[in-house]
Design an enzyme around this catalytic site. Structure first.
Site, PDB file in Angstrom:
ATOM      1  N   MET A  34       0.698  -1.336  -0.176  1.00  0.00           N
ATOM      2  CA  MET A  34       0.030   0.059   0.122  1.00  0.00           C
ATOM      3  C   MET A  34       0.971   1.159  -0.121  1.00  0.00           C
ATOM      4  O   MET A  34       0.573   2.228   0.595  1.00  0.00           O
ATOM      5  CB  MET A  34      -0.901  -0.057   1.367  1.00  0.00           C
ATOM      6  CG  MET A  34      -1.746  -1.111   1.242  1.00  0.00           C
ATOM      7  SD  MET A  34      -3.556  -0.902   1.887  1.00  0.00           S
ATOM      8  CE  MET A  34      -2.933  -0.684   3.714  1.00  0.00           C
ATOM      9  N   HIS A  41       9.432  -3.832   3.333  1.00  0.00           N
ATOM     10  CA  HIS A  41       8.887  -3.943   1.914  1.00  0.00           C
ATOM     11  C   HIS A  41      10.334  -4.254   1.282  1.00  0.00           C
ATOM     12  O   HIS A  41      10.140  -5.139   0.216  1.00  0.00           O
ATOM     13  CB  HIS A  41       8.419  -2.575   1.409  1.00  0.00           C
ATOM     14  CG  HIS A  41       7.035  -2.231   1.933  1.00  0.00           C
ATOM     15  ND1 HIS A  41       6.795  -1.091   2.785  1.00  0.00           N
ATOM     16  CD2 HIS A  41       5.790  -2.886   1.826  1.00  0.00           C
ATOM     17  CE1 HIS A  41       5.715  -0.987   3.144  1.00  0.00           C
ATOM     18  NE2 HIS A  41       5.202  -2.024   2.651  1.00  0.00           N
ATOM     19  N   GLN A 160       6.045 -11.640   7.205  1.00  0.00           N
ATOM     20  CA  GLN A 160       5.650 -12.294   8.703  1.00  0.00           C
ATOM     21  C   GLN A 160       4.997 -11.322   9.715  1.00  0.00           C
ATOM     22  O   GLN A 160       4.175 -11.761  10.436  1.00  0.00           O
ATOM     23  CB  GLN A 160       6.942 -12.758   9.398  1.00  0.00           C
ATOM     24  CG  GLN A 160       6.543 -13.468  10.639  1.00  0.00           C
ATOM     25  CD  GLN A 160       7.766 -13.910  11.663  1.00  0.00           C
ATOM     26  OE1 GLN A 160       8.944 -14.043  11.112  1.00  0.00           O
ATOM     27  NE2 GLN A 160       7.461 -13.749  13.010  1.00  0.00           N
ATOM     28  N   GLN A 165      -2.386 -12.399   7.870  1.00  0.00           N
ATOM     29  CA  GLN A 165      -2.890 -12.043   6.686  1.00  0.00           C
ATOM     30  C   GLN A 165      -1.985 -13.037   5.728  1.00  0.00           C
ATOM     31  O   GLN A 165      -2.683 -13.617   4.847  1.00  0.00           O
ATOM     32  CB  GLN A 165      -2.141 -10.522   6.149  1.00  0.00           C
ATOM     33  CG  GLN A 165      -2.126 -10.530   4.889  1.00  0.00           C
ATOM     34  CD  GLN A 165      -1.732  -8.695   4.684  1.00  0.00           C
ATOM     35  OE1 GLN A 165      -2.502  -8.095   4.777  1.00  0.00           O
ATOM     36  NE2 GLN A 165      -0.344  -8.582   4.199  1.00  0.00           N
ATOM     37  N   LEU A 197       9.118  -2.884  11.929  1.00  0.00           N
ATOM     38  CA  LEU A 197       8.865  -1.620  11.098  1.00  0.00           C
ATOM     39  C   LEU A 197       7.551  -1.742  10.568  1.00  0.00           C
ATOM     40  O   LEU A 197       6.962  -2.878  10.116  1.00  0.00           O
ATOM     41  CB  LEU A 197       9.842  -1.613  10.004  1.00  0.00           C
ATOM     42  CG  LEU A 197      11.227  -1.612  10.367  1.00  0.00           C
ATOM     43  CD1 LEU A 197      12.246  -1.237   9.094  1.00  0.00           C
ATOM     44  CD2 LEU A 197      11.553  -0.467  11.119  1.00  0.00           C
ATOM     45  N   SER A 198       6.776  -0.642  10.280  1.00  0.00           N
ATOM     46  CA  SER A 198       5.516  -0.580   9.998  1.00  0.00           C
ATOM     47  C   SER A 198       5.168   0.834   9.570  1.00  0.00           C
ATOM     48  O   SER A 198       5.882   1.686   9.856  1.00  0.00           O
ATOM     49  CB  SER A 198       4.540  -0.833  10.996  1.00  0.00           C
ATOM     50  OG  SER A 198       3.250  -0.435  10.917  1.00  0.00           O
ATOM     51  N   SER A 199       4.380   0.999   8.428  1.00  0.00           N
ATOM     52  CA  SER A 199       4.040   2.338   7.907  1.00  0.00           C
ATOM     53  C   SER A 199       3.378   2.983   8.767  1.00  0.00           C
ATOM     54  O   SER A 199       3.451   4.136   8.930  1.00  0.00           O
ATOM     55  CB  SER A 199       3.231   2.136   6.601  1.00  0.00           C
ATOM     56  OG  SER A 199       3.591   1.343   5.670  1.00  0.00           O
TER      57      SER A 199
HETATM   58  O1  PAF Z   1       0.077  -5.713   3.825  1.00  0.00           O
HETATM   59  C1  PAF Z   1      -0.495  -4.834   3.021  1.00  0.00           C
HETATM   60  O2  PAF Z   1       0.251  -4.048   2.618  1.00  0.00           O
HETATM   61  C2  PAF Z   1      -1.938  -5.026   2.620  1.00  0.00           C
HETATM   62  O3  PAF Z   1      -2.681  -5.577   3.299  1.00  0.00           O
HETATM   63  C3  PAF Z   1      -1.914  -5.771   1.138  1.00  0.00           C
HETATM   64  C4  PAF Z   1      -1.368  -7.261   0.911  1.00  0.00           C
HETATM   65  C5  PAF Z   1      -1.001  -4.747   0.159  1.00  0.00           C
HETATM   66  C6  PAF Z   1      -3.384  -5.507   0.640  1.00  0.00           C
HETATM   67  O4  PAF Z   1      -3.621  -4.434   0.265  1.00  0.00           O
END
Ligand code: PAF
Length: 307
Positions: A34, A41, A160, A165, A197-199
């Site tokens: 996203m 990432h 992870q 998810q 780490l997270s947005s």
């Molecule tokens: O993990 C994410 O950033 C989102 O949930 C994803 C997998 C891109 C789906 O929108």
């Protein structure tokens, strides 16, 4: 790097890879994001670049995984910086669709008003994260299914950190016979503090980021108590967090000690004998953290350890 915005453009590129890229043998790796890209990432993308001839990254802030009360409008968007990072890494294709491309019938946040096909992975989606975010995994499964159908990657990489998810998506792909292998990559943490780490860390001031690192400290303490009772493990985690609960910084949404495959809560936690063995158990949590610089900002952070 090519930046593509429509399904037709991606399909045309993908068909060319099949026709001209080594007789269909060229593998395509895919990382769905996203945006607001960070080292987490980067590790997924780097693995894809290593494993495959071509790597596609998508950036799409997916409305259907946000509840009407959540932070869709506020969600950080940093497209220019993201593009710079993707180019420097050597990504082949950025797919950046708009909401109309992904949801031709529109996508109101209110589920009752939504129209069109949606994907639900029953059972796994309602527990843990799904309890506080009832339609979250329906949104994630739907958008990922659409993305996989558009890109047709051989392999797709997920982190992870969002372990539920991963398990939901892996089940979706296996049981809907999607011809893509899913790979889970380890959590990337701040080197000094261990914070995952997270947005969403972007919402927090320096002081609160330091406090947030105690989430991982608590989980690690819990890990040290593996072999003892479930209650002992829970208590050892809560002891680390208690000062931050008392100060009003933390509110615990859940702590879970669950089976790695089914996510059902377990009473006993067998230890893993080798790191290559599939984990038995996921020790996971979600914490609401109040930002010290702005008490109106409450960020929900998740983390986990595989045992
Ligand atoms: O993990 C994410 O950033 C989102 O949930 C994803 C997998 C891109 C789906 O929108």
């Amino acid at each position: 790097m090519k930046i593509l915005h429509t399904v037709e453009e991606v399909r045309e590129w993908r068909n060319n890879v099949i026709t001209n890229g080594g007789g269909g043998g060229s593998s395509v790796g895919f990382v769905a994001t996203m945006g607001c890209l960070h080292e987490g990432h980067k590790s997924l993308i780097s693995q894809s670049l290593k494993d495959n001839e071509f790597t596609v990254v998508s950036i799409f802030v997916n409305p259907s995984q946000f509840a009407p009360t959540e932070d869709l409008d506020k969600y950080p968007r940093t497209m220019d910086e993201d593009i710079t990072m993707l180019v420097s890494l050597g990504v082949n294709i950025l797919f950046a669709p708009n909401a109309h491309v992904m949801y031709p019938q529109g996508i109101p946040l209110n589920v009752e008003e939504q129209r069109g096909p949606f994907v639900t992975v029953l059972g796994l989606s309602e527990m843990l994260e799904g309890k506080t975010r009832p339609n979250f995994f329906r949104g994630v499964a739907t958008v990922v299914m659409k993305l996989l159908n558009i890109v047709s990657p051989n392999v797709a990489y997920f982190g992870q950190k969002d372990i539920q998810q991963f398990i939901v998506l892996d089940t979706m792909c296996k049981e809907l016979f999607v011809n893509t292998k899913l790979v889970m990559m380890p959590i990337i943490r701040d080197e000094k503090s261990g914070l995952a780490l997270s947005s969403r860390n972007k919402y927090l001031c320096e002081e609160s980021l330091k406090i947030a690192s105690n989430i991982y400290r608590g989980l690690k303490e819990g890990q040290l108590h593996v072999g003892r009772s479930r209650e002992d493990i829970m208590k050892s985690i809560e002891d680390v967090w208690q000062p931050f609960i008392d100060s009003g910084d933390f509110e615990v949404d859940y702590i879970s000690i669950a089976d790695f495959k089914t996510l059902k809560e377990v009473d006993t936690v067998p230890t893993r004998t080798t790191t290559t063995q599939t984990p038995n158990v996921v020790l996971s949590c979600a914490i609401y953290l109040k930002d010290r610089a702005n008490s109106n900002t409450v960020v929900r952070l998740i983390d986990n350890i595989l045992i």
